[in-house]
Scaffold this motif. Sequence first.
Motif, PDB file in Angstrom:
ATOM      1  N   SER A   1      56.856 -51.357 -37.021  1.00  0.00           N
ATOM      2  CA  SER A   1      55.889 -50.661 -37.871  1.00  0.00           C
ATOM      3  C   SER A   1      54.477 -51.215 -37.746  1.00  0.00           C
ATOM      4  N   ALA A   2      53.569 -50.485 -38.362  1.00  0.00           N
ATOM      5  CA  ALA A   2      52.179 -50.903 -38.510  1.00  0.00           C
ATOM      6  C   ALA A   2      51.769 -50.593 -39.937  1.00  0.00           C
ATOM      7  N   VAL A   3      51.194 -51.595 -40.602  1.00  0.00           N
ATOM      8  CA  VAL A   3      50.717 -51.427 -41.975  1.00  0.00           C
ATOM      9  C   VAL A   3      49.273 -51.903 -42.011  1.00  0.00           C
ATOM     10  N   VAL A   4      48.377 -51.041 -42.468  1.00  0.00           N
ATOM     11  CA  VAL A   4      46.960 -51.398 -42.563  1.00  0.00           C
ATOM     12  C   VAL A   4      46.633 -51.661 -44.030  1.00  0.00           C
ATOM     13  N   ILE A   5      46.052 -52.834 -44.278  1.00  0.00           N
ATOM     14  CA  ILE A   5      45.662 -53.235 -45.630  1.00  0.00           C
ATOM     15  C   ILE A   5      44.154 -53.420 -45.649  1.00  0.00           C
ATOM     16  N   ARG A   6      43.526 -52.821 -46.649  1.00  0.00           N
ATOM     17  CA  ARG A   6      42.091 -52.977 -46.842  1.00  0.00           C
ATOM     18  C   ARG A   6      41.884 -53.421 -48.274  1.00  0.00           C
ATOM     19  N   GLY A   7      41.309 -54.605 -48.446  1.00  0.00           N
ATOM     20  CA  GLY A   7      41.181 -55.161 -49.787  1.00  0.00           C
ATOM     21  C   GLY A   7      42.562 -55.484 -50.317  1.00  0.00           C
ATOM     22  N   GLU A   8      42.913 -54.905 -51.449  1.00  0.00           N
ATOM     23  CA  GLU A   8      44.228 -55.139 -52.041  1.00  0.00           C
ATOM     24  C   GLU A   8      45.129 -53.915 -51.936  1.00  0.00           C
ATOM     25  N   LYS A   9      44.764 -52.961 -51.072  1.00  0.00           N
ATOM     26  CA  LYS A   9      45.531 -51.720 -50.983  1.00  0.00           C
ATOM     27  C   LYS A   9      46.059 -51.478 -49.581  1.00  0.00           C
ATOM     28  N   ILE A  10      47.262 -50.934 -49.519  1.00  0.00           N
ATOM     29  CA  ILE A  10      47.811 -50.453 -48.255  1.00  0.00           C
ATOM     30  C   ILE A  10      47.199 -49.075 -48.037  1.00  0.00           C
ATOM     31  N   VAL A  11      46.489 -48.907 -46.924  1.00  0.00           N
ATOM     32  CA  VAL A  11      45.813 -47.635 -46.673  1.00  0.00           C
ATOM     33  C   VAL A  11      46.515 -46.781 -45.620  1.00  0.00           C
ATOM     34  N   ALA A  12      47.415 -47.381 -44.840  1.00  0.00           N
ATOM     35  CA  ALA A  12      48.171 -46.612 -43.851  1.00  0.00           C
ATOM     36  C   ALA A  12      49.427 -47.384 -43.481  1.00  0.00           C
ATOM     37  N   ALA A  13      50.499 -46.641 -43.190  1.00  0.00           N
ATOM     38  CA  ALA A  13      51.751 -47.260 -42.758  1.00  0.00           C
ATOM     39  C   ALA A  13      52.526 -46.266 -41.928  1.00  0.00           C
ATOM     40  N   GLY A  14      53.210 -46.766 -40.910  1.00  0.00           N
ATOM     41  CA  GLY A  14      54.036 -45.926 -40.051  1.00  0.00           C
ATOM     42  C   GLY A  14      54.472 -46.701 -38.835  1.00  0.00           C
ATOM     43  N   ARG A  15      54.901 -45.976 -37.798  1.00  0.00           N
ATOM     44  CA  ARG A  15      55.281 -46.644 -36.549  1.00  0.00           C
ATOM     45  C   ARG A  15      54.040 -47.164 -35.845  1.00  0.00           C
ATOM     46  N   ARG A  16      54.188 -48.312 -35.207  1.00  0.00           N
ATOM     47  CA  ARG A  16      53.071 -48.855 -34.433  1.00  0.00           C
ATOM     48  C   ARG A  16      52.699 -47.844 -33.351  1.00  0.00           C
ATOM     49  N   GLY A  17      51.418 -47.609 -33.183  1.00  0.00           N
ATOM     50  CA  GLY A  17      50.929 -46.620 -32.238  1.00  0.00           C
ATOM     51  C   GLY A  17      50.641 -45.279 -32.898  1.00  0.00           C
ATOM     52  N   ALA A  18      51.239 -45.023 -34.064  1.00  0.00           N
ATOM     53  CA  ALA A  18      51.017 -43.765 -34.773  1.00  0.00           C
ATOM     54  C   ALA A  18      50.049 -43.938 -35.939  1.00  0.00           C
ATOM     55  N   VAL A  19      49.611 -45.164 -36.168  1.00  0.00           N
ATOM     56  CA  VAL A  19      48.700 -45.466 -37.275  1.00  0.00           C
ATOM     57  C   VAL A  19      47.344 -45.837 -36.696  1.00  0.00           C
ATOM     58  N   THR A  20      46.279 -45.268 -37.253  1.00  0.00           N
ATOM     59  CA  THR A  20      44.926 -45.599 -36.804  1.00  0.00           C
ATOM     60  C   THR A  20      44.550 -46.973 -37.342  1.00  0.00           C
ATOM     61  N   VAL A  21      44.155 -47.853 -36.433  1.00  0.00           N
ATOM     62  CA  VAL A  21      43.797 -49.225 -36.807  1.00  0.00           C
ATOM     63  C   VAL A  21      42.279 -49.346 -36.811  1.00  0.00           C
ATOM     64  N   PRO A  22      41.694 -49.755 -37.931  1.00  0.00           N
ATOM     65  CA  PRO A  22      40.236 -49.904 -37.993  1.00  0.00           C
ATOM     66  C   PRO A  22      39.735 -50.967 -37.018  1.00  0.00           C
ATOM     67  N   ALA A  23      38.570 -50.734 -36.457  1.00  0.00           N
ATOM     68  CA  ALA A  23      37.963 -51.720 -35.561  1.00  0.00           C
ATOM     69  C   ALA A  23      37.768 -53.026 -36.308  1.00  0.00           C
ATOM     70  N   GLY A  24      38.049 -54.118 -35.649  1.00  0.00           N
ATOM     71  CA  GLY A  24      37.853 -55.434 -36.241  1.00  0.00           C
ATOM     72  C   GLY A  24      38.959 -55.889 -37.175  1.00  0.00           C
TER      73      GLY A  24
END
Length: 138
Positions: free
Chosen positions: A46-69
């Motif tokens: 999986s891929a889980v993107v966290i921004r601040g204290e919130k999960i903003v995206a989750a799914g299979r790796r490669g299917a989730v947009t990852v923010p630059a940096g």
Amino acid sequence: MGRTARGIIVAFVAAVSVIAAQGSPAILLEGARLVAGDGSAPIEDSAVVIRGEKIVAAGRRGAVTVPAGARRINLAGKAVIPALVGAHTHLGFTDVKGTATSAATYTRENLFDHLTRYAFYGIAATLSLGADTGETAF
């Protein structure tokens, strides 16, 4: 899931909280088995993107947009689960061996031991059943 895996999850969540508080633009947790807790099948790799204290995206790796940096954290071989809630516990009333339950074992040290052990297993909140005595629970 074994004790070690659960402990790693709890320690990891604490570490992510510290990283998020340090102002990192985003955190990407990647490669773990993600258990959403909603009855759906776990998401492997999986891929889980966290921004601040919130999960903003989750799914299979490669299917989730990852923010630059985004700060990447590889969790291959690990599992990520939601925090658990202990709705029926007897905090502080069971002895260290787990063989006896009594008011005599209800001490600050034993209560702290139970809460620490529950956190190790992924339990982030527990319900008091109303048998707490004095100020110990506070």
